[in-house]
Design a protein around this motif. Structure first.
Motif, mmCIF file in Angstrom:
data_model
loop_
_atom_site.group_PDB
_atom_site.id
_atom_site.type_symbol
_atom_site.label_atom_id
_atom_site.label_comp_id
_atom_site.label_asym_id
_atom_site.label_seq_id
_atom_site.Cartn_x
_atom_site.Cartn_y
_atom_site.Cartn_z
ATOM 1 N N ASP A 154 16.713 -17.286 53.983
ATOM 2 C CA ASP A 154 15.792 -16.184 53.727
ATOM 3 C C ASP A 154 16.113 -15.568 52.368
ATOM 4 O O ASP A 154 17.283 -15.449 51.988
ATOM 5 N N ASP A 155 15.097 -15.210 51.631
ATOM 6 C CA ASP A 155 15.278 -14.607 50.306
ATOM 7 C C ASP A 155 15.714 -13.151 50.477
ATOM 8 O O ASP A 155 14.923 -12.223 50.382
ATOM 9 N N ARG A 181 12.402 -20.431 45.043
ATOM 10 C CA ARG A 181 11.684 -19.801 46.148
ATOM 11 C C ARG A 181 10.191 -19.947 45.904
ATOM 12 O O ARG A 181 9.716 -19.981 44.777
ATOM 13 N N GLU A 183 7.946 -17.787 47.342
ATOM 14 C CA GLU A 183 7.365 -16.452 47.322
ATOM 15 C C GLU A 183 8.475 -15.429 47.527
ATOM 16 O O GLU A 183 9.393 -15.642 48.324
ATOM 17 N N LYS A 186 10.488 -14.406 50.949
ATOM 18 C CA LYS A 186 10.244 -15.403 52.004
ATOM 19 C C LYS A 186 11.408 -16.396 52.047
ATOM 20 O O LYS A 186 12.561 -16.021 51.990
ATOM 21 N N MET A 187 11.092 -17.683 52.101
ATOM 22 C CA MET A 187 12.109 -18.720 52.179
ATOM 23 C C MET A 187 12.550 -19.130 50.783
ATOM 24 O O MET A 187 11.751 -19.143 49.844
#
Length: 220
Positions: A154-155, A181, A183, A186-187
């Protein structure tokens, strides 16, 4: 600088006629196999430009499949890779793509089994050297010539530091690291090349960290 020694230009010890079309192709396939973590049941191999035009004559097809079977560039079994894959009930499909790409020796591998799939884009840059430029939609730069770990996470604040701290604790030196990443928030994907192979116990330790989804390794 792509080449560090004369041996990078001459190319590796290998089975096949071309360091770019055979040795490099085998390494792309083997990195895909390493990241998938097991032998796939099926693979669709999309070939572009030079790879698409000459893959049969230069052995690119048998080389990539040999890599998927975990054969190294000098493994004589590469010659029979297509037959071996058939014996193991691995369904292989080659697709010649007409689209223009950034590098003429480009392959995209989509592979999987009943438990999951992986999609990877690799290029063979000469002398048996490769770069992995995309993994499951994430942009990255992975040479495939050094041990590495790829961490899907996860970011979130602190995720990168937590992974780095574990590597530091085990005295593992980072040679190259980048984060991609799709976005914000997000991931994300950490790509970390290191100076020595990482023990599976360290992979397990990283996997237990907060915000970590998956950890895969590429061994030397």
């Amino acid at each position: 600088m792509k080449y560090k020694s004369v041996f990078d230009i001459i190319g590796p010890v290998m089975i096949g006629p071309s360091s770019s079309h055979t040795a490099g192709a085998a390494r792309i396939g083997r990195v895909a196999r390493s990241l998938f973590g097991r032998e796939p049941k099926w693979a669709k191999i999309f070939l572009y430009e030079s790879f698409a035009k000459t893959y049969r004559g230069h052995g690119t097809d048998v080389a990539i499949v040999g890599g998927l079977l975990d054969f190294d560039t000098d493994d004589e079994r590469i010659i029979e890779a297509l037959n071996i894959a058939k014996e193991r009930n691995m369904n292989i499909e080659f697709i010649e793509e007409a689209a223009n790409v950034d590098h003429p020796n480009t392959a995209r591998i989509l592979m999987g089994d009943e438990d999951g799939e992986l999609e990877l884009v690799g290029i063979s840059i000469g002398g048996g050297k490769i770069e992995i430029t995309e993994l499951n939609g994430f942009e990255l730069k992975l040479s495939g010539h050094h041990p590495a770990i790829l961490v899907v996470h996860d970011d979130r604040y602190g995720a990168i530091a937590a992974v780095s701290n574990i590597l530091s604790k085990h005295e593992i030196n980072i040679g190259h690291m980048e984060v991609s990443r799709k976005e914000k928030g997000k991931m994300a994907l950490m790509t970390i090349e290191v100076d020595q192979n990482i023990d599976p116990s360290i992979i397990d330790e990283i996997s237990q960290l907060p915000n970590i989804t998956k950890v895969a390794r590429v061994v030397d």
